[in-house]
Structures are given as structure tokens and as C-alpha cells.
Scaffold this active site. Structure first.
Site, mmCIF file in Angstrom:
data_model
loop_
_atom_site.group_PDB
_atom_site.id
_atom_site.type_symbol
_atom_site.label_atom_id
_atom_site.label_comp_id
_atom_site.label_asym_id
_atom_site.label_seq_id
_atom_site.Cartn_x
_atom_site.Cartn_y
_atom_site.Cartn_z
ATOM 1 N N SER A 113 0.823 -1.311 -0.228
ATOM 2 C CA SER A 113 -0.019 -0.059 -0.011
ATOM 3 C C SER A 113 0.788 1.205 0.079
ATOM 4 O O SER A 113 1.600 1.220 -0.864
ATOM 5 C CB SER A 113 -0.928 -0.015 1.209
ATOM 6 O OG SER A 113 -1.729 1.008 1.156
ATOM 7 N N HIS A 114 0.896 2.236 1.041
ATOM 8 C CA HIS A 114 1.413 3.268 1.070
ATOM 9 C C HIS A 114 2.943 3.208 1.731
ATOM 10 O O HIS A 114 3.504 4.364 1.921
ATOM 11 C CB HIS A 114 0.673 4.247 2.067
ATOM 12 C CG HIS A 114 -0.091 3.616 3.171
ATOM 13 N ND1 HIS A 114 -0.680 2.524 3.339
ATOM 14 C CD2 HIS A 114 0.792 3.744 4.420
ATOM 15 C CE1 HIS A 114 -0.906 2.268 4.554
ATOM 16 N NE2 HIS A 114 0.102 2.829 5.320
ATOM 17 N N ASP A 277 -1.984 6.820 -3.425
ATOM 18 C CA ASP A 277 -0.921 6.000 -2.710
ATOM 19 C C ASP A 277 -0.287 4.890 -3.549
ATOM 20 O O ASP A 277 -0.734 4.975 -4.720
ATOM 21 C CB ASP A 277 -1.503 5.462 -1.288
ATOM 22 C CG ASP A 277 -2.398 4.233 -1.543
ATOM 23 O OD1 ASP A 277 -2.882 4.197 -2.714
ATOM 24 O OD2 ASP A 277 -2.215 3.084 -0.801
ATOM 25 N N ASP A 279 -0.649 1.815 -4.084
ATOM 26 C CA ASP A 279 -1.458 0.708 -4.668
ATOM 27 C C ASP A 279 -2.851 1.381 -5.251
ATOM 28 O O ASP A 279 -3.633 0.769 -5.628
ATOM 29 C CB ASP A 279 -1.702 -0.525 -3.987
ATOM 30 C CG ASP A 279 -2.445 0.019 -2.568
ATOM 31 O OD1 ASP A 279 -2.494 0.929 -2.104
ATOM 32 O OD2 ASP A 279 -3.496 -0.930 -2.257
ATOM 33 N N ASP A 281 -5.474 2.835 -3.661
ATOM 34 C CA ASP A 281 -6.879 2.780 -3.184
ATOM 35 C C ASP A 281 -6.954 4.180 -2.208
ATOM 36 O O ASP A 281 -8.224 4.108 -1.778
ATOM 37 C CB ASP A 281 -6.973 1.596 -2.220
ATOM 38 C CG ASP A 281 -5.698 1.205 -1.207
ATOM 39 O OD1 ASP A 281 -4.821 1.947 -1.007
ATOM 40 O OD2 ASP A 281 -5.855 0.205 -0.487
ATOM 41 N N ARG A 282 -5.862 4.862 -1.879
ATOM 42 C CA ARG A 282 -6.017 5.936 -0.996
ATOM 43 C C ARG A 282 -6.032 7.330 -2.009
ATOM 44 O O ARG A 282 -5.720 7.169 -2.932
ATOM 45 C CB ARG A 282 -4.889 6.271 -0.024
ATOM 46 C CG ARG A 282 -5.011 5.089 1.060
ATOM 47 C CD ARG A 282 -3.958 5.306 2.097
ATOM 48 N NE ARG A 282 -4.073 4.432 3.090
ATOM 49 C CZ ARG A 282 -3.378 4.474 4.370
ATOM 50 N NH1 ARG A 282 -2.636 5.477 4.425
ATOM 51 N NH2 ARG A 282 -3.367 3.509 5.126
ATOM 52 N N GLU A 363 -12.759 6.007 5.367
ATOM 53 C CA GLU A 363 -11.883 6.041 6.673
ATOM 54 C C GLU A 363 -11.323 7.335 6.622
ATOM 55 O O GLU A 363 -10.933 8.026 5.713
ATOM 56 C CB GLU A 363 -11.090 4.938 6.638
ATOM 57 C CG GLU A 363 -11.641 3.514 6.603
ATOM 58 C CD GLU A 363 -10.601 2.456 6.880
ATOM 59 O OE1 GLU A 363 -10.347 2.163 8.111
ATOM 60 O OE2 GLU A 363 -9.859 2.095 5.908
ATOM 61 N N LYS A 376 -11.068 0.385 -0.995
ATOM 62 C CA LYS A 376 -11.260 1.637 -1.460
ATOM 63 C C LYS A 376 -10.869 2.156 -2.636
ATOM 64 O O LYS A 376 -9.902 1.366 -3.272
ATOM 65 C CB LYS A 376 -10.548 2.337 -0.023
ATOM 66 C CG LYS A 376 -9.348 1.865 0.222
ATOM 67 C CD LYS A 376 -8.960 2.717 1.403
ATOM 68 C CE LYS A 376 -7.642 2.253 1.967
ATOM 69 N NZ LYS A 376 -7.545 1.430 3.286
HETATM 70 C C1 G1P Z 1 -4.184 2.025 8.344
HETATM 71 C C2 G1P Z 1 -5.381 2.871 8.432
HETATM 72 C C3 G1P Z 1 -6.739 2.223 8.090
HETATM 73 C C4 G1P Z 1 -6.564 1.403 6.872
HETATM 74 C C5 G1P Z 1 -5.578 0.479 6.672
HETATM 75 C C6 G1P Z 1 -5.289 -0.122 5.342
HETATM 76 O O1 G1P Z 1 -4.497 0.791 9.350
HETATM 77 O O2 G1P Z 1 -5.361 3.595 9.923
HETATM 78 O O3 G1P Z 1 -7.952 3.126 8.489
HETATM 79 O O4 G1P Z 1 -7.658 0.762 6.589
HETATM 80 O O5 G1P Z 1 -4.187 1.319 7.171
HETATM 81 O O6 G1P Z 1 -5.059 0.954 4.405
HETATM 82 P P1 G1P Z 1 -3.709 0.796 10.846
HETATM 83 O O7 G1P Z 1 -2.133 1.193 10.448
HETATM 84 O O8 G1P Z 1 -4.033 2.085 11.568
HETATM 85 O O9 G1P Z 1 -3.943 -0.320 11.433
HETATM 86 ZN ZN ZN Z 2 -3.114 1.688 -0.265
#
Ligand code: G1P
Ligand code: ZN
Length: 543
Positions: A113-114, A277, A279, A281-282, A363, A376
Site C-alpha cells: 500500500s502506502h 498512494d 496501490d 486505493d487511497r 475512513e 477503497k
Molecule cells: C491503516 C489505516 C486504516 C486502513 C489501513 C489499510 O491501518 O489507519 O484506516 O484501513 O491502514 O490501508 P492501521 O495502520 O491504522 O491499522
Molecule cells: Zn493503499
């Protein structure tokens, strides 16, 4: 010549997938048997024989090599067909869409992801179900169990499949279909949004900046925004996915997308800015001279979604994660539709979307989406904003001002304290949980605590219960503090403190969020003893 080989292996500790699959440092994933053990555990749990899967990732370092391993293992485990994005690329929402569109048996997404990518950064693998959404806890738990007892994995001895061109290949007895990663997703977007209206807006001189942060959305954004909607060439920056994301931290927030923020607050700011981000999704959206918090974005999208053709019939309901501000609840109440408060993590929205209880979800962590996929979706949010801007013909600032005047404003911020020693973070949370019963009625910073609990959620669809999802402290004036530890970090513990304060509108609406929240922030430090437990007095990231 291809031959199936069974390789002896043994369990490797710590292959426990979290809310977003298994994420580890890249060298760990590249370690002996590591990727193979986890992939075999996936296939052992979901079964591969005769099945069709989708495969793709965000293009980070090791994405291409891992894809070849996964393909060889899928073939050896008897899969009938794998649909893979060209270059092993698929954004997470595009993968979710392909899983659904082709009615497959699920998919494997390679992404952290990010989190930054590169030889010494992060890598990840996650399995999505036939509905296109992340595997639920029961399934990931079974995969984890399997990693603790695994003794062998199957792999096909074969050359790499050429993933660089679209077309059909044979790998042993399995078919590999290399598909354009963008086409089907772009068509889905075109079916949901008023492309002619958005095109007319761009043709009328509307200017936008999209920062793809050298991650996966580049090709999607260039095709959709520049090629199909006519945004001027160069609208998308950092549009080529790179294995190390060009050294960027592909997390779209004011800290990591600072260049975009600077541009949007500068003298030559375009009308609209967005970032996504690793991948895809954000999303983060920014107006000229105004930042849109994700919680507010969700509320504005919910209030205006009917302006887009795909949502013209209205929404069935709006869902938000518990730490997300209550701004969306006010919209749901005004629209007379259902509202849901779920634990953190996109997977909790899946049942609500599948059951037709909610249409839009979001979120605070820059995640927004709808029932069009089961993840997302960053570009989806950007396009819905563009659709709204094209119809309302107002600036982002004006739309937000009208929104706050109508619904009141939920000032909101999240403070992250990163890489805390795990034992210290755990001790702080344990002490906080132990103090909950005594908090009610206590006065602090001129506010009175009206309730304090550890959030538990009963899924309204399947009745499953999730406990200990975050400590909530609620105040009589509508302010709120939430504490929880991140489930996605890869180094020590990350403490997230979510802060909220409600100001009924109109009037008193133009404070800086950190200023408006100052008493709530002080109370948050005081109640949990953050500095005493962790030695930290200030957060590392403020969003
Ligand atoms: C974080 C974000 C959460 C999101 C997740 C995946 O998780 O806070 O809202 O769904 O990344 O992108 P966390 O690190 O808080 O468990
Ligand atoms: Zn992501």
C-alpha cells in the site's frame, strides 16, 4: 518442458497477515521460502485446482519477480487460469474490479500500500475473495495457521511468462491472460460518472494537478484524466510507477504529498489537486488554498453523490470507520438513510456493501469508496469530486463552506507516534484500558467525559463480533478522543490518536483544525500519559 516440483520447507515464524495481508520488509519476503510458504498457505486454504485468479501489484521492487513465482505456484497447484495485469501491474481497486468482472475465484495483490518500496523497504501479499474484497479474518487466520504447519510447496519448473505484452500464454496446463491493467477499470469509471460534464469543465479551462507519487495510479490517471477527460497534458505528475516510487513515500497526506500541498496553497494553484498512494486505493483531495480532510471528503461525497449518474438514485447507506469523524453521520441523518460505524480496516465494509446496506464508505485514513468494487478507490473519489465540481460549478472552498454551514463542522485531526517500542505502547494501552471505568464524569480542559469504552463491533450481516478495536473517550460537548495501535506498521508500534470537536454551523467555522482541537489534544496527552509511557511529547505525522 515444464515439471511440477514439490519443495520441502518448514514453517517460518511471523507470517501472520494483518488487516491488509502479509506485509514485511522486502528482504524478508525475498528470503528463502518466505514468499513461497505464504503463497502455498493461501492456495492450501482457498484451494487452487481448476480455479481462476487475478494477479497484479503496485509495481514496487520485487513485484515482477514475485509475480513469476506466484504464477508458477498457481500452475503447480492446478489453477486453470490467471488473469494478470500487463507488467504485473494492477491497482488494488482495478484488481478488485477484475475479480468481480470476470467472476473469478479471487485474486492475489502484491502491495504494501502506502509504505515505501525498494530493496530495503516494504513488500506485501494479500488475498482477495471472489467478491473482490480482502479475505475476512477467518480466512487470513486459517492462512496463518497453515504457515505454522507447512512442510512443502509446489512450483512449476518453467521459464518466466512474458508479462510485457497483452495476450494469452500457457504455463504448464494453466492459461495466463495478460490484460491491459487500465481498460476495464476506466470503462467502469465511465459508467459511473458524467464524463461529458467533466470534459466540458476541463475544456472550459478548469485546471487540476494529480500527483501519482511514482506509484501505480500514474497510467490510470493519465488515461482517464488526460486522454479521456481532456485535462491538459502534464496534469498528472509522477505518473510513471517506479520500483522504489522514486524514493517517495507514496502516502497521500499533507506530510508526504507536500509538493502538491505547496502548489495548491501557492499563487499559481490550479482549481483542484489530488494524490493517491502506492496501490491506488487511497486519495487526498485539495482545493485551491484549502485542504479537505478525508472525514469531510466522505461527508461531502455522500451529500452530493446523487449528482453522478452511477448514484443518481440515491444512497442506501453510509458507512465510516469508528475513528473517522461523525461528519458523514450528519449527512446520513439529513438524507434519512442508514449509517454504520465499523472498526478500522476496509474489510468491515464488505458485508455492508454485499448486503446492499451501504453504498458509500470511508475512513479517516484517506480511504473512500463505494459498492462499485470491494476496496477503497483513490481515483474513484477524485472522479466523484470532479463530477460534483462539474455539476455545481463552484470551488472546493465554496462547497466546503456551504457544507459546514448546513451540517456544522467536525474539526478533526489524527496524530501518529511512530516506531514506539512495542512493550511501551502496549503498556500505555493496557493502563488506559484499565482506567476506562474511572473516567466517566471526570472534568478536563473544561470538558466533561460522558463515556469511555473499548470499541466492539457486531457485524449487522453475519453477527460476528470484533473486540478491542480502539479506546474511545467521549465528551459532553461532542468532542472525542480515540486511541489505537496501528495494525499495518512494520517497525515497533505506531500509536494513533484521533481527535475530534464539533462546532455547529454557521459561525465560528474558520479556525485551523489544530487550533480548534488544542484542548482536546492536551486532554489526549493527559488522559493516556503519552509522554510518561512512550517518551514522546509530539507526534511524528499529523493529518
Ligand atoms: C491503516 C489505516 C486504516 C486502513 C489501513 C489499510 O491501518 O489507519 O484506516 O484501513 O491502514 O490501508 P492501521 O495502520 O491504522 O491499522
Ligand atoms: Zn493503499
Amino acid at each position: 518442458m515444464t515439471q511440477i516440483t514439490t519443495v520441502a520447507t518448514q514453517p517460518i515464524a511471523g507470517q501472520k497477515p494483518g488487516t491488509s495481508g502479509l506485509r514485511k520488509k522486502t528482504p524478508v519476503f525475498m528470503g528463502r521460502h518466505y514468499l513461497e510458504n505464504f503463497v502455498q498457505s493461501i492456495f492450501d486454504v482457498v484451494g487452487a485446482a481448476g480455479k481462476t485468479f487475478v494477479l497484479g501489484g503496485d509495481g514496487r521492487y520485487f513485484n515482477d519477480r514475485a509475480a513469476q513465482v506466484i504464477l508458477r505456484m498457481a500452475a503447480a497447484n492446478g489453477a486453470a487460469r490467471v488473469i494478470v495485469g500487463q507488467g504485473a501491474i494492477l491497482s488494488t481497486p482495478a484488481a478488485s474490479h477484475l475479480i468481480r468482472l470476470n467472476k473469478t475465484d479471487g485474486g492475489i495483490i502484491m502491495s504494501a500500500s502506502h509504505n515505501p518500496g525498494g530493496p530495503n523497504e516494504d513488500f506485501g501479499v494479500k488475498f482477495n475473495m471472489p467478491n473482490g474484497g480482502p479475505a475476512p479474518e477467518g480466512v487470513t487466520e486459517a492462512m496463518f495457521q497453515r504457515t505454522t504447519e507447512i512442510t512443502e510447496y509446489k512450483v512449476l519448473e518453467a521459464h518466466d511468462v512474458d508479462l510485457s505484452v497483452v495476450g494469452r500464454h500457457q504455463l504448464g496446463s494453466m492459461v495466463v491472460d495478460v490484460v491491459d491493467p487500465v481498460a476495464d477499470y476506466a470503462a467502469l469509471m465511465e459508467s459511473l460518472f458524467d464524463f461529458p460534464a467533466i470534459r466540458a469543465m476541463f475544456a472550459g479551462g478548469f485546471r487540476m494537478r494529480m500527483d501519482s507519487m511514482c506509484a501505480v495510479t500514474g497510467p490510470y490517471a493519465i488515461e482517464i484524466l488526460e486522454n479521456r477527460l481532456g485535462a491538459e497534458a502534464g496534469t498528472v505528475v509522477n505518473g510513471t510507477p517506479l520500483p522504489d516510487f522514486g524514493g517517495m513515500h507514496p502516502d497521500p497526506n499533507p506530510t508526504w504529498a507536500k509538493a502538491l500541498m505547496d502548489e495548491m496553497f501557492g499563487s499559481a494553484a490550479p482549481d483542484f489537486g489530488a494524490a493517491s498512494d502506492g496501490d491506488g486505493d487511497r486519495n487526498m483531495v485539495v482545493g485551491r488554498g484549502i485542504y479537505v480532510s478525508p472525514s469531510d471528503s466522505l461527508a461531502v461525497l455522500a451529500a452530493n453523490a446523487h449528482l453522478a449518474p452511477g448514484y443518481a438514485k440515491g444512497l442506501k447507506g453510509v458507512a465510516r470507520s469508528m475513528p473517522t469523524s461523525a461528519a458523514a453521520d450528519r449527512v446520513a441523518d439529513a438524507l434519512g438513510i442508514a449509517k454504520f460505524e465499523t472498526p478500522t480496516g476496509w474489510k468491515f465494509f464488505g458485508n455492508l456493501l454485499d448486503a446492499g446496506k451501504a453504498t458509500i464508505c470511508g475512513e479517516e485514513s484517506f480511504g473512500t469508496g463505494s459498492d462499485h468494487v470491494r476496496e477503497k478507490d483513490g481515483l474513484w473519489a477524485v472522479l466523484l469530486w470532479l463530477n460534483i465540481l462539474a455539476v455545481r460549478k463552484q470551488s472546493v472552498a465554496d462547497i466546503l463552506a456551504e457544507h459546514w454551514a448546513k451540517y456544522g463542522r467536525n474539526y478533526y485531526s489524527r496524530h501518529d507516534f511512530e516506531a514506539i517500542e512495542t512493550a511501551k505502547a502496549d503498556a500505555m494501552m493496557t493502563a488506559l484500558r484499565g482506567s476506562l471505568a474511572s473516567l466517566r464524569g471526570r472534568q478536563i480542559e473544561g470538558m466533561t467525559i460522558s463515556a469511555a469504552d473499548d470499541f466492539a463491533y457486531t457485524d449487522p450481516v453475519d453477527g460476528s463480533v470484533s473486540q478491542k478495536q480502539g479506546v474511545r473517550v467521549l465528551f459532553d460537548d461532542g468532542s472525542r478522543i480515540v486511541y489505537r495501535l496501528s495494525g499495518t506498521g512494520t517497525e515497533g508500534a505506531t500509536l494513533r490518536v484521533y481527535l475530534e470537536r464539533y462546532a455547529p454551523g454557521p459561525g465560528g467555522l474558520d479556525l485551523d483544525a489544530q487550533v480548534a482541537l488544542a484542548p482536546v489534544i492536551r486532554a489526549a496527552h493527559d488522559l493516556a500519559g503519552i509522554s510518561g509511557h512512550t517518551g514522546r511529547t509530539a507526534p511524528d505525522v499529523v493529518t
